[in-house]
Design a protein around this motif. Structure first.
Motif, short mmCIF file in Angstrom:
data_model
loop_
_atom_site.label_atom_id
_atom_site.label_comp_id
_atom_site.label_asym_id
_atom_site.label_seq_id
_atom_site.Cartn_x
_atom_site.Cartn_y
_atom_site.Cartn_z
N HIS A 76 -3.19 5.30 1.06
CA HIS A 76 -2.97 6.74 1.22
C HIS A 76 -1.53 7.02 0.83
CE1 HIS A 76 -0.90 5.73 5.02
NE2 HIS A 76 -1.98 5.06 5.37
N THR A 126 -0.08 13.37 8.77
CA THR A 126 -0.28 11.93 8.93
C THR A 126 -1.61 11.64 9.61
OG1 THR A 126 2.10 11.58 9.06
CG2 THR A 126 0.72 9.83 9.93
N ARG A 129 -4.45 12.12 7.08
CA ARG A 129 -4.33 11.08 6.06
C ARG A 129 -4.92 9.76 6.55
NH1 ARG A 129 1.20 9.30 2.94
NH2 ARG A 129 1.41 11.54 2.76
N GLU A 130 -4.56 9.37 7.76
CA GLU A 130 -5.02 8.07 8.28
C GLU A 130 -6.50 8.09 8.64
OE1 GLU A 130 -2.14 7.07 11.31
OE2 GLU A 130 -0.65 6.46 9.81
N HIS A 146 -0.50 -0.72 2.05
CA HIS A 146 0.20 0.39 2.70
C HIS A 146 1.37 0.84 1.81
CE1 HIS A 146 2.52 2.66 5.68
NE2 HIS A 146 1.41 2.72 6.39
N LYS A 238 7.42 2.94 10.25
CA LYS A 238 6.46 2.09 10.96
C LYS A 238 7.19 0.83 11.43
CE LYS A 238 2.60 4.52 10.14
NZ LYS A 238 1.76 5.09 11.21
#
Length: 316
Positions: A76, A126, A129-130, A146, A238
């Motif tokens: 993504h 976010t 998207r996830e 990722h 992250k």
């Protein structure tokens, strides 16, 4: 998750060399005088696929076993990682599945399709998207690369600053834009190993300043859907990128939307190169913090040049 080492960077650089450019370093006496420092612009806007992200994407794609590669790769991304992964997958002849926000620049969507990638759109947050990506990953069984929180990707991005250190001697500092932190992490990985006396700075939009706030708080603070002209810097840190940022970054400097646009226009005018708003954030930070960089030799990573030419931010 495994933390990449400098040995991983050396392996990555050899692996990706056939698929990337060794990008040039440009200078401008005019901009140096404005900044009160000697600036060396590492031009990843001239990279294959138009952005540094082709380094990490190529390292991940060409590091896959034949068996894993058959199902392809998936990710993504708001743009540059998406088109870079599509480019790398196309070079290896494997499928690439990409989840992109519906608001992503059309130029970046067109590039993904042009390189053979398949796009599934999501909302510009976010969370969306996830969630959408989880569906795509389950349906395809593709290997998840990722955009930044992946040791293969960080090792690939680190090859940029490895080249910069070879191209320019005696840098006092290196500065790069920060969103999720992949480029900054790669920069930290290289610099801490080959030029530990060189400081690493990150630059971020005030309107998407979660990395800055995380840095000051000492833990990750994530915004879900920030709004900034720097579309490549809207994603949060992250755990893996936070490791590098929290341990190796000297400071994170923030700039306004107008300062970003002014710096972008200055680079277009003086360096005669096409670069996107996200890439202008480091120069904006240098001009805003002249005292921090005064008299120093500073490497400035221009991360990408994938711009929607019909929507330049200084056009009314």
């Amino acid at each position: 998750m495994r933390i990449p080492t400098y040995d991983d960077v050396l392996v990555a650089h050899e692996r990706v060399a056939p698929y990337i450019h060794r990008t040039p370093v440009l200078t401008s006496r005019f901009i140096d005088e404005m900044a009160g420092a000697s600036l060396f612009f590492k031009c990843e806007n001239l990279q294959k696929a138009g952005a540094f992200k082709v380094r990490g994407a190529s390292n991940a794609v060409f590091g896959l076993s034949e068996e894993m590669a058959k199902k392809g790769v998936a990710t993504h991304s708001s743009g540059n990682h998406a088109l870079s992964l599509s480019y790398a997958a196309g070079r290896r002849g494997i499928p690439c599945h990409v989840v992109m926000p519906r608001t992503a620049p059309q130029a970046k969507k067109d590039a993904v399709i042009g390189y053979g990638g398949t796009i599934t759109e999501c909302e510009p947050s976010t969370t969306s998207r996830e969630a959408v990506f989880a569906e795509v990953e389950a349906r395809t069984g593709a290997d998840f690369v990722h955009p930044y929180n992946d040791p293969r990707v960080i090792a690939g991005q680190a090859t940029c600053s490895r080249e910069l250190i070879e191209q320019v001697e005696g840098l006092d500092a290196v500065i790069a834009p920060i969103g999720g932190g992949g480029m900054v992490s790669g920069t930290c990985l290289t610099i801490s190993n080959v030029a530990p006396e060189t400081r690493v700075y990150a630059a971020e939009p005030e309107q998407a300043d979660d990395a800055y706030r995380s840095f000051k708080a000492g833990h990750i603070i994530a915004d879900d859907a920030p709004n900034t002209v720097a579309d490549g810097l809207k994603v949060p840190l992250k755990d893996l990128t936070w490791h590098f940022v929290s341990n190796h970054v000297t400071d994170i400097l923030t700039v306004s939307e107008q300062e970003i646009i002014d710096a972008m226009r200055l680079i277009w005018a003086r360096l005669k190169i096409v670069m996107e708003p996200s890439s202008a954030v480091p120069l904006a930070a240098i001009l805003k913090n002249r005292d921090v960089f005064a008299g120093q030799r500073v490497g400035v990573i221009i991360t990408g040049g994938n711009v929607d030419l019909d929507k330049l931010p200084w056009l009314k």
